[in-house]
Design an enzyme around this catalytic site. Structure first.
Site, mmCIF file in Angstrom:
data_model
loop_
_atom_site.group_PDB
_atom_site.id
_atom_site.type_symbol
_atom_site.label_atom_id
_atom_site.label_comp_id
_atom_site.label_asym_id
_atom_site.label_seq_id
_atom_site.Cartn_x
_atom_site.Cartn_y
_atom_site.Cartn_z
ATOM 1 N N ASN A 1 0.855 -1.192 0.000
ATOM 2 C CA ASN A 1 0.000 0.000 0.000
ATOM 3 C C ASN A 1 0.895 1.249 0.000
ATOM 4 O O ASN A 1 1.695 1.448 0.918
ATOM 5 C CB ASN A 1 -0.902 -0.045 1.242
ATOM 6 C CG ASN A 1 -1.850 1.141 1.287
ATOM 7 O OD1 ASN A 1 -1.442 2.277 1.078
ATOM 8 N ND2 ASN A 1 -3.113 0.891 1.570
ATOM 9 N N HIS B 1 0.903 6.197 1.898
ATOM 10 C CA HIS B 1 1.628 7.143 2.755
ATOM 11 C C HIS B 1 2.846 7.767 2.096
ATOM 12 O O HIS B 1 3.401 8.738 2.611
ATOM 13 C CB HIS B 1 1.928 6.510 4.109
ATOM 14 C CG HIS B 1 0.655 6.261 4.854
ATOM 15 N ND1 HIS B 1 -0.359 7.208 4.896
ATOM 16 C CD2 HIS B 1 0.192 5.197 5.528
ATOM 17 C CE1 HIS B 1 -1.371 6.715 5.573
ATOM 18 N NE2 HIS B 1 -1.072 5.493 5.971
ATOM 19 N N HIS C 1 -5.561 3.755 -1.994
ATOM 20 C CA HIS C 1 -6.909 4.115 -1.554
ATOM 21 C C HIS C 1 -7.216 5.513 -2.071
ATOM 22 O O HIS C 1 -6.610 6.489 -1.617
ATOM 23 C CB HIS C 1 -6.956 4.071 -0.022
ATOM 24 C CG HIS C 1 -8.313 4.295 0.568
ATOM 25 N ND1 HIS C 1 -8.553 4.159 1.920
ATOM 26 C CD2 HIS C 1 -9.502 4.648 0.018
ATOM 27 C CE1 HIS C 1 -9.827 4.417 2.164
ATOM 28 N NE2 HIS C 1 -10.423 4.727 1.035
ATOM 29 N N ARG D 1 -9.307 8.179 -1.624
ATOM 30 C CA ARG D 1 -10.305 8.627 -0.643
ATOM 31 C C ARG D 1 -11.125 9.760 -1.214
ATOM 32 O O ARG D 1 -10.653 10.540 -2.046
ATOM 33 C CB ARG D 1 -9.620 9.095 0.644
ATOM 34 C CG ARG D 1 -8.933 7.974 1.420
ATOM 35 C CD ARG D 1 -8.407 8.508 2.736
ATOM 36 N NE ARG D 1 -9.473 8.741 3.669
ATOM 37 C CZ ARG D 1 -9.788 7.928 4.691
ATOM 38 N NH1 ARG D 1 -9.082 6.842 4.905
ATOM 39 N NH2 ARG D 1 -10.788 8.214 5.475
ATOM 40 N N ARG E 1 -6.999 12.973 0.362
ATOM 41 C CA ARG E 1 -5.960 13.450 1.284
ATOM 42 C C ARG E 1 -4.566 12.934 0.935
ATOM 43 O O ARG E 1 -3.589 13.493 1.364
ATOM 44 C CB ARG E 1 -6.303 13.098 2.729
ATOM 45 C CG ARG E 1 -6.237 11.638 3.023
ATOM 46 C CD ARG E 1 -6.349 11.361 4.506
ATOM 47 N NE ARG E 1 -7.682 11.621 5.012
ATOM 48 C CZ ARG E 1 -8.178 11.009 6.090
ATOM 49 N NH1 ARG E 1 -7.434 10.155 6.748
ATOM 50 N NH2 ARG E 1 -9.386 11.265 6.498
ATOM 51 N N GLU F 1 -8.446 0.387 -3.119
ATOM 52 C CA GLU F 1 -9.335 0.449 -1.947
ATOM 53 C C GLU F 1 -10.270 1.620 -2.168
ATOM 54 O O GLU F 1 -9.826 2.715 -2.543
ATOM 55 C CB GLU F 1 -8.524 0.714 -0.680
ATOM 56 C CG GLU F 1 -7.678 -0.440 -0.249
ATOM 57 C CD GLU F 1 -6.864 -0.070 0.986
ATOM 58 O OE1 GLU F 1 -7.046 1.023 1.542
ATOM 59 O OE2 GLU F 1 -6.026 -0.877 1.364
ATOM 60 N N THR G 1 -8.526 3.754 7.829
ATOM 61 C CA THR G 1 -9.759 2.968 7.857
ATOM 62 C C THR G 1 -9.866 2.295 9.220
ATOM 63 O O THR G 1 -9.022 1.479 9.570
ATOM 64 C CB THR G 1 -9.722 1.905 6.742
ATOM 65 O OG1 THR G 1 -9.271 2.536 5.544
ATOM 66 C CG2 THR G 1 -11.079 1.306 6.519
ATOM 67 N N GLU H 1 -11.143 -9.429 2.793
ATOM 68 C CA GLU H 1 -9.904 -9.024 3.464
ATOM 69 C C GLU H 1 -10.237 -8.864 4.940
ATOM 70 O O GLU H 1 -11.016 -7.985 5.327
ATOM 71 C CB GLU H 1 -9.354 -7.709 2.896
ATOM 72 C CG GLU H 1 -8.091 -7.278 3.625
ATOM 73 C CD GLU H 1 -7.356 -6.103 2.978
ATOM 74 O OE1 GLU H 1 -7.467 -5.916 1.758
ATOM 75 O OE2 GLU H 1 -6.660 -5.379 3.724
ATOM 76 N N HIS I 1 -4.058 -4.512 7.574
ATOM 77 C CA HIS I 1 -4.203 -3.370 8.476
ATOM 78 C C HIS I 1 -3.379 -3.551 9.746
ATOM 79 O O HIS I 1 -3.589 -4.489 10.504
ATOM 80 C CB HIS I 1 -5.659 -3.068 8.872
ATOM 81 C CG HIS I 1 -5.867 -1.603 9.098
ATOM 82 N ND1 HIS I 1 -5.449 -0.981 10.239
ATOM 83 C CD2 HIS I 1 -6.380 -0.631 8.314
ATOM 84 C CE1 HIS I 1 -5.713 0.311 10.147
ATOM 85 N NE2 HIS I 1 -6.276 0.552 8.977
HETATM 86 N N1 PXP Z 1 -6.018 -2.974 3.961
HETATM 87 C C1 PXP Z 1 -6.964 -2.011 3.980
HETATM 88 C C2 PXP Z 1 -8.333 -2.353 3.537
HETATM 89 C C3 PXP Z 1 -6.651 -0.700 4.400
HETATM 90 O O1 PXP Z 1 -7.613 0.235 4.426
HETATM 91 C C4 PXP Z 1 -5.329 -0.415 4.767
HETATM 92 C C5 PXP Z 1 -4.961 0.984 5.147
HETATM 93 O O2 PXP Z 1 -5.108 1.822 4.052
HETATM 94 C C6 PXP Z 1 -4.375 -1.433 4.711
HETATM 95 C C7 PXP Z 1 -4.747 -2.722 4.330
HETATM 96 C C8 PXP Z 1 -2.948 -1.209 5.072
HETATM 97 O O3 PXP Z 1 -2.864 -0.912 6.424
HETATM 98 P P1 PXP Z 1 -1.464 -0.441 7.041
HETATM 99 O O4 PXP Z 1 -1.125 0.868 6.385
HETATM 100 O O5 PXP Z 1 -1.743 -0.329 8.489
HETATM 101 O O6 PXP Z 1 -0.466 -1.497 6.689
#
Ligand code: PXP
Length: 237
Positions: free
Chosen positions: A7, A10, A43, A45, A49, A70, A101, A151, A191
């Site tokens: 992901n 960030h 994602h 959003r 952001r 996402e 999330t 998931e 997550h």
């Molecule tokens: N899976 C989903 C559905 C998420 O919303 C997120 C966060 O965007 C992640 C995985 C990844 O989470 P993390 O950034 O805590 O690894």
């Protein structure tokens, strides 16, 4: 062995902190592929952001592994998804004030709305995964609506103290995973997974995909910081 979806949200968060062009999540996605990522997750959003429409458009053209979007069940984003055609959409709940999330999707309480969105995405050729808390009734509802994958939200597991608390949350994840498998859906999780807590989740039977973001971006900053400073030091001296 589960696939790793990286992901990159960030990376975009850092870019947006300055409203500049760097760091570019498109570059990060390419580097993630070089590092062995099996998928790139982002994602889009509603409040934009971090990831921007431009990122999704370019990533659709450049990513050669699975592109996993996402998204909330929001009309505007559903339209963008159907047009851009990521390989997979992961439906998540979204609240403007949350930092990330925070909980799973309430598919049990919103079957009609979510069923409609699943149908539209499927018609566009996109495979659909639902981000769910590890709860029986949510998984049952996902199976009824014909989701391709679930998931499992690993946030509670990730936050639990090592020892008995974490083991209890792991047992919950394992039971939910068995239910997802028994219903014939593909098993994903994500997550809050880190270098310290990922192994037991990766070892769950038939775990197909793990989506991990924050911890990888955090580590990338740390392992790359020294070199970045050295390069700047060379320039200024
Ligand atoms: N899976 C989903 C559905 C998420 O919303 C997120 C966060 O965007 C992640 C995985 C990844 O989470 P993390 O950034 O805590 O690894």
């Amino acid at each position: 062995m589960p696939e790793l979806g990286v992901n990159i949200d960030h990376v975009a968060t850092v870019r947006q902190a300055r409203g500049t062009y760097e760091p570019d999540p498109v570059w990060a996605a390419a580097l993630a592929e070089l590092g062995g990522a099996d998928g790139i997750t982002l994602h889009l959003r509603e409040d934009r952001r971090h990831i921007l429409d431009r990122d999704l458009e370019i990533l659709r053209q450049t990513v050669t592994v699975k592109l996993n979007l996402e998204m909330a069940c929001d009309e505007g984003v559903v339209e963008i998804a159907c047009r851009t055609k990521p390989d997979q959409a992961t439906l998540v709940p979204e609240r403007r004030e949350e930092l990330t999330t925070e909980g799973g999707l309430d598919v049990y309480g919103q079957r009609d709305r979510i069923g409609h969105v699943i149908g539209r995405l499927r018609d566009a050729g996109i495979s659909v995964s639902l981000f769910l808390d590890p709860e029986d009734r949510q998984i049952e509802a996902a199976a009824e609506l014909g989701a391709d994958a679930v998931e499992l939200h690993t946030g509670r597991y990730a936050l639990a103290r090592p020892g008995a608390d974490r083991q209890k949350e792991l047992n919950i994840q394992e039971a939910a995973a068995a239910q997802v498998r028994a219903a014939g859906m593909v098993l994903h999780a994500g997550h809050g997974l880190t270098y310290h807590n990922v192994k037991p989740i990766a070892a769950i039977e038939a775990m197909h995909e793990l989506n991990i973001g924050h911890s990888i971006v955090a580590r990338a900053i740390m392992v790359g910081f020294q070199q970045a400073v050295r390069e700047m030091k060379d320039l200024v001296s």
